[in-house]
Design a protein around this motif. Sequence first.
Motif, PDB file in Angstrom:
ATOM      1  N   THR A   1      35.460  -3.920 -73.455  1.00  0.00           N
ATOM      2  CA  THR A   1      36.009  -4.170 -72.123  1.00  0.00           C
ATOM      3  C   THR A   1      35.868  -2.936 -71.233  1.00  0.00           C
ATOM      4  O   THR A   1      35.657  -1.824 -71.709  1.00  0.00           O
ATOM      5  CB  THR A   1      37.501  -4.556 -72.202  1.00  0.00           C
ATOM      6  OG1 THR A   1      38.257  -3.414 -72.658  1.00  0.00           O
ATOM      7  CG2 THR A   1      37.702  -5.719 -73.159  1.00  0.00           C
ATOM      8  N   ASP A   2      36.016  -3.142 -69.915  1.00  0.00           N
ATOM      9  CA  ASP A   2      35.947  -2.045 -68.945  1.00  0.00           C
ATOM     10  C   ASP A   2      37.263  -1.284 -68.835  1.00  0.00           C
ATOM     11  O   ASP A   2      37.341  -0.276 -68.138  1.00  0.00           O
ATOM     12  CB  ASP A   2      35.583  -2.587 -67.553  1.00  0.00           C
ATOM     13  CG  ASP A   2      34.157  -3.102 -67.492  1.00  0.00           C
ATOM     14  OD1 ASP A   2      33.301  -2.538 -68.199  1.00  0.00           O
ATOM     15  OD2 ASP A   2      33.911  -4.082 -66.772  1.00  0.00           O
TER      16      ASP A   2
ATOM     17  N   LYS B   1      40.477  -9.249 -66.283  1.00  0.00           N
ATOM     18  CA  LYS B   1      39.240  -9.701 -66.922  1.00  0.00           C
ATOM     19  C   LYS B   1      39.091  -9.107 -68.314  1.00  0.00           C
ATOM     20  O   LYS B   1      38.663  -9.791 -69.257  1.00  0.00           O
ATOM     21  CB  LYS B   1      38.046  -9.321 -66.055  1.00  0.00           C
ATOM     22  CG  LYS B   1      37.968 -10.072 -64.730  1.00  0.00           C
ATOM     23  CD  LYS B   1      36.820  -9.558 -63.863  1.00  0.00           C
ATOM     24  CE  LYS B   1      36.781 -10.267 -62.524  1.00  0.00           C
ATOM     25  NZ  LYS B   1      35.728  -9.719 -61.632  1.00  0.00           N
ATOM     26  N   SER B   2      39.447  -7.837 -68.472  1.00  0.00           N
ATOM     27  CA  SER B   2      39.331  -7.181 -69.772  1.00  0.00           C
ATOM     28  C   SER B   2      40.244  -7.827 -70.801  1.00  0.00           C
ATOM     29  O   SER B   2      39.835  -8.063 -71.947  1.00  0.00           O
ATOM     30  CB  SER B   2      39.662  -5.687 -69.636  1.00  0.00           C
ATOM     31  OG  SER B   2      38.730  -5.029 -68.820  1.00  0.00           O
ATOM     32  N   CYS B   3      41.473  -8.103 -70.387  1.00  0.00           N
ATOM     33  CA  CYS B   3      42.434  -8.688 -71.333  1.00  0.00           C
ATOM     34  C   CYS B   3      42.042 -10.121 -71.699  1.00  0.00           C
ATOM     35  O   CYS B   3      42.182 -10.529 -72.849  1.00  0.00           O
ATOM     36  CB  CYS B   3      43.841  -8.642 -70.750  1.00  0.00           C
ATOM     37  SG  CYS B   3      44.525  -6.968 -70.690  1.00  0.00           S
TER      38      CYS B   3
ATOM     39  N   LEU C   1      38.944 -11.313 -71.672  1.00  0.00           N
ATOM     40  CA  LEU C   1      37.779 -11.170 -72.530  1.00  0.00           C
ATOM     41  C   LEU C   1      38.180 -10.766 -73.936  1.00  0.00           C
ATOM     42  O   LEU C   1      37.709 -11.340 -74.923  1.00  0.00           O
ATOM     43  CB  LEU C   1      36.823 -10.128 -71.939  1.00  0.00           C
ATOM     44  CG  LEU C   1      35.632  -9.724 -72.821  1.00  0.00           C
ATOM     45  CD1 LEU C   1      34.730 -10.927 -73.090  1.00  0.00           C
ATOM     46  CD2 LEU C   1      34.841  -8.591 -72.168  1.00  0.00           C
ATOM     47  N   ALA C   2      39.072  -9.764 -74.043  1.00  0.00           N
ATOM     48  CA  ALA C   2      39.507  -9.298 -75.357  1.00  0.00           C
ATOM     49  C   ALA C   2      40.225 -10.397 -76.123  1.00  0.00           C
ATOM     50  O   ALA C   2      40.000 -10.591 -77.326  1.00  0.00           O
ATOM     51  CB  ALA C   2      40.411  -8.075 -75.205  1.00  0.00           C
TER      52      ALA C   2
END
Length: 881
Positions: free
Chosen positions: A402-403, A726-728, A730-731
Amino acid sequence: MLDVLKKHYTRYVVATVAASVRHARALVVLATVFTGLMLYYTATNIAINTDTSQMLDPDLPHRKASRAYDLAFPNVAGELVMYVESPHGGVADDMADALAAEIRTHEDIVQAVFRPGGGEYFAKNGLLYLEPDELWKIDQKLSEAEPFLGTLARDPSLRGLFETLGNGLDNVTDADQQKLLVKLFDRLSEATEQLLAGKGEAVHWRDELLAAPGGDEKTGVPKRAFILVKPTINHADFQPAEATLDLLHELKTRTEREHPELGVRITGAVPMDSEELETVAADAKLTTALSLGFVTLILIWGLRAPGPVVAVFVALTFGLVWTAAFATLAIGSLNIISVCFAVLFIGMGVDFGIQFAMRYLEECDRGAAQRKALEAAAGGVGGALTLAAVGAAISFFAFVPTDYRGLAELGVISGFSMIVALAANLTVLPALLSIMRVPKLKHLRADGDDHVTAVEAFIARNRRAVIWGAALTVAASLVLLPQARFDFNPLNLKDPTTEAVAAFKALAADPDSSPYTIEVIAADSTAAQALGARLEKLPTVDKAVTFASYVPDHQSEKLEIVDAMRLALGAVLEPQATKKPSLAEQVAAVEAVRNRLKADAAWLPAPVAASRARLAKALDALVAAPGWPAKLVPGLERRILGDLPATLERLRLALEAAPVELKDLPDELKNRYVAKDGRTRVEVFPKHNLANNHELREFVRSVQAIAPDATDSPVELLEGSDTVIKSCILAAALALVLTIIMHIFVLHGVVDALLVAAPLVLAMIYTVAMSVLCDIPFNFANIIALPLLIGLNNAYGAYLVIRSHTETDVGELLKSSTPRAVLFSGLTAIASFGVLAVSKHPGMAGMGVLISMSLTFALLCALIVLPAIMAELEARKAAAG
């Protein structure tokens, strides 16, 4: 093939535990020494990086724009804001000037100091920044005051004031003079009365003469006077700007002690982060103590003996130190997200320890010898523990791509920590248990236990009702999911009672002082002016300030007014050397006016007569009071004259205003708006209060539509929140998919894999729905709960499904130690995270509420919904023959 691998692995686990037991004392000694070395290494090398800007991928567009801005204007980015508040703008300005001058002397801990509106340039040209109608109002007030200003300019003393008053008594026929005389009478009366009463303050002539009616902020005499301080920062320190903040707080304390009528406030990102760290540190002490206390009680309740409790805690502590050493080696500098690895390790480490210890005690209850019981426990739960550890590790490693760098680093550390926890509980824990006496208590096989029998009967009778209830609540929850919201304002995660946060919110509520500005870099001054003009047309923008904005407009008209004022007052304000009057001369001037006031005043207009009578009464009381004249005359002079000498000097300088061009602006101001290469900064102010998330989003998006490279806190907040969300997501999605695939592979089929995932998925759905019902928005702190929950919760279903393979039916599964171990593992995790809810820090408290809520849902689904589904599948299988 897979069955063969499982058997080989189980033998390996049993052999590992057997070897640990055979060499228990040596293993414990070596582990203790190794832990001590790792603890020393960690303590001497670990660092905390409190720079939250580094928690996102530096290659993101908005992070690149931010770095470009910081490089172009290094003295502007990251400034502390100190401001003085006073009912009187002149007093605030004077104190801010004095504080700024003192702060500048500390060059070792301060990089730069800027005093907006301060300095010689604005003292001389400040009148040109007023509107023409405001200048006319000041001119009118000065004209009215001209008769007594001349005397006071020549003799700024009580004698000069009372001589002016005496002259005024001879000319009370003019209406303007009558108004001026009434005002002067009332001011003198008020000052005298307050002096005798021991309260009140001096007259503020600067506000009286130089502040145009209609609001101090618009006249250049603000009630808030600002100082912008660029601190020396060291992000390797726990408090990166501690020395600078200590200086400012010392000045604040001294100023408010010596001048109780003033308020001095300090805010900005650095002081808010500093206060946040202090709040978190204080909360950590409380929550750690509560967590350890609750976890200890739950372990004693679950394990029913002190020996296993001590063994679990020791193994947990060893594993935590080993993980911290890995974090120090692999990451080096932890951020405020990755430092949470300790909480996650405790939650999972205790879970593994409980599972192993309870299975060991169950085997002991069955009559097995200690060593055999430990080996049987290894064979019974080793596979489940490994599956849980690998599943949790996969979930945590899913954070890495993730970013959100803070989350990615947490994933690396926590993923590795699961392997450490597994190793510690398959080596150190059995070694410790083997050198302790076997507890002689009936423990964990629940045959005949009334509570377990009741649960078993409930599930047997109501399994379909439970399943339908779960299905209906999931359907209702899915309807609520789109209503979940994200609060990207980090202020709502900070303690609102802290000084810096309260001061920041006060500024944010005022568009003229809003700290929520957007910065845009233009190619040069001409481009900046054109861009500013376009931005000011936006309905979300209040104003766009460039370097050229500081060149006053309508200068010809304003200078004509100033010239007229200078011609009218110039001779009056010429400084003259006057000998300070003696006490006797001061008393004589007062007595002269006092005697004049006793004359018949029946012919005077009523307002003048009333004010005159009030002053006569006040002066009579003054002369009759103790301390007259030695103490009261100097006291009255200080109260009445106040800042008049300084105001007259300021007025002399202000009347020297001359035409201003761009080249005339001070370098200190230029350096804040024009970079060394000529690029020019455009500072965009919002029209609305950006504490409202909708207004913030509209402001940022509208500015970005014209200037895509816009930066500063509003952009950072909005773009950062989008990145975190978005990162969470995606994760969480990646972790869920990978763990299900792993379970399908390891458990020989989709059904078992879905059974393992059921409590986890249900808990996540219920958690999001409950956040809507309870109006708990997701934010930067608690949003990480969603991917974390996959790592924390996936074990519950795995333990039960794997144990079911060794039992004849669900009833026997419920009588085994596994549900009890799951219960106490869940309770310890809930206790560990739940105590965060008592934190003063809203972010920690919210995270504690959300995670403990989800853990509770996962535990209930694992112990009620999952057995009901398994029982229904068994019944259908039996019915099918």
